[in-house]
Enzyme design. Sequence first.
Site, PDB file in Angstrom:
ATOM      1  NE  ARG A 171       4.729  -6.035   9.269  1.00  0.00           N
ATOM      2  CZ  ARG A 171       3.794  -5.113   9.104  1.00  0.00           C
ATOM      3  NH1 ARG A 171       2.633  -5.453   8.570  1.00  0.00           N
ATOM      4  NH2 ARG A 171       3.996  -3.862   9.489  1.00  0.00           N
TER       5      ARG A 171
ATOM      6  NE  ARG B 143      -1.445 -11.709   3.819  1.00  0.00           N
ATOM      7  CZ  ARG B 143      -2.006 -10.850   4.675  1.00  0.00           C
ATOM      8  NH1 ARG B 143      -1.359 -10.474   5.749  1.00  0.00           N
ATOM      9  NH2 ARG B 143      -3.222 -10.379   4.444  1.00  0.00           N
TER      10      ARG B 143
ATOM     11  CD  GLU C 140      -3.377  -2.430   5.905  1.00  0.00           C
ATOM     12  OE1 GLU C 140      -2.472  -1.568   5.946  1.00  0.00           O
ATOM     13  OE2 GLU C 140      -3.199  -3.632   6.150  1.00  0.00           O
TER      14      GLU C 140
ATOM     15  CB  SER D 122      -2.518   0.619   9.436  1.00  0.00           C
ATOM     16  OG  SER D 122      -3.276   0.397  10.597  1.00  0.00           O
TER      17      SER D 122
ATOM     18  NE  ARG E  61       0.001  -5.383   1.483  1.00  0.00           N
ATOM     19  CZ  ARG E  61      -0.801  -5.957   2.387  1.00  0.00           C
ATOM     20  NH1 ARG E  61      -1.786  -5.276   2.911  1.00  0.00           N
ATOM     21  NH2 ARG E  61      -0.611  -7.194   2.766  1.00  0.00           N
TER      22      ARG E  61
END
Length: 425
Positions: free
Chosen positions: A258, A273, A347, A350, A388
């Site tokens: 990403r 991130r 988070e 999801s 993460r």
Amino acid sequence: MLDLKFIREHPGEVRRAAEVKRIDLDLDELLRLDRELLDLKQRTETMQAERNQNAKLVPKASPEERAHLIQKGKDLGESLKNLEPELRAVENALRHLLLQVPQLPHPSVPLGRDDSENVELRREGIPPSFDFVPLDHVALLERHGWADPERVARVSGSRSYLLKGEAARLELAIISFALDFLAAQGFELLSTTALVRPETFVGSGHFPGGEDQVYKIEGQELMLAGTAEVPVNSLYAGEILAEDLLPLRYAAYSSAFRSEAGSAGRDVRGLIRVHEFKKVEQYVLMQANEAAALEMFQAILGNAEELLQALELPYRVVQNCTGDMGAGKVLMYDLETWVPSEGLYRETHSCSYLGDWQARRTGLRYKGADGKVHYAHTLNNTGIAAPRILVPFLENHQMADGRIRVPAALRSYLGGRELLGKAQP
């Protein structure tokens, strides 16, 4: 993508969905193009029928009439040929707008503008109370020599990561544990590529709108996916499956990429991130039955919760509001895991139910017991994403002497070890 017939018959509901999801949709233009396309198709069909009827008259006509009929057939053919570019242009313009139409949110979804208005549903586990000054994950990695951010930055640029020694083993152990756990729940394991064609992003709903988040391969029609959901959602594109094959439940492992455009200066410290990571994704393709799909939603959410519980990590369950759930979602929950150094939940998972929104874009269909062809329903949820997950893992399980406690569920993946790292004063 929604059924065009539904959009025609329920424009108010569609307009409201776009409003609460904060999507700029020109529904009036869409409906105008729909009417124009129907008119063009009707004109085309009328001329085709007239040309066919005219052709039947030619063999029986007199020589004088035959010449006239032949010329009429040519004129009709030319008119049809001239009409085709207009027809294609309107079809393309209509499809472009259809791809922007959001899915209708479930009635339970709270209204809200963005993630600040998401609703906490419950908390699980108790955040640790340290009798020493805890370190953040970056300091813990540095303390044990488990990372080398400066050297990897020279190789791959900023927001890359490199894990060494026991941290690398820990990352692999967590991924292996998640895959074994999901396999035991009846999910078929997939190890899949992150290299995909652009149309797969359209099928999954990441395009149009998410192009700036994707890395493109220069000179090729290939891009790098940010989740295995993208390639897996297109595995059966255009096919009609037998209903008894459903549901298809996959635990798909892949690298993920990403660009994180627009996040400069936000959540970029350490492993939070990064541009490239590893991910296990739950993906389900099932019958078009909302009640059964909502049960499946709870099941895949439960899988993620059990993984966090086995890793002994405190977390909370959050329901995403309309402004933070994305265009294609009927329902969306996040799992946020406790990060001690920040004193907040972040988070890590999801969970999404999309109805037939992806299936209509990708052509995911099945033949039901009624003999009719139906669009399937799809769901997805994170199994585990690394590195993460190492952020809360390292911070929650640190000890006063600097070592990291290994939860019982993970010890067999680390040679039976109960502690990682060396004790330090």
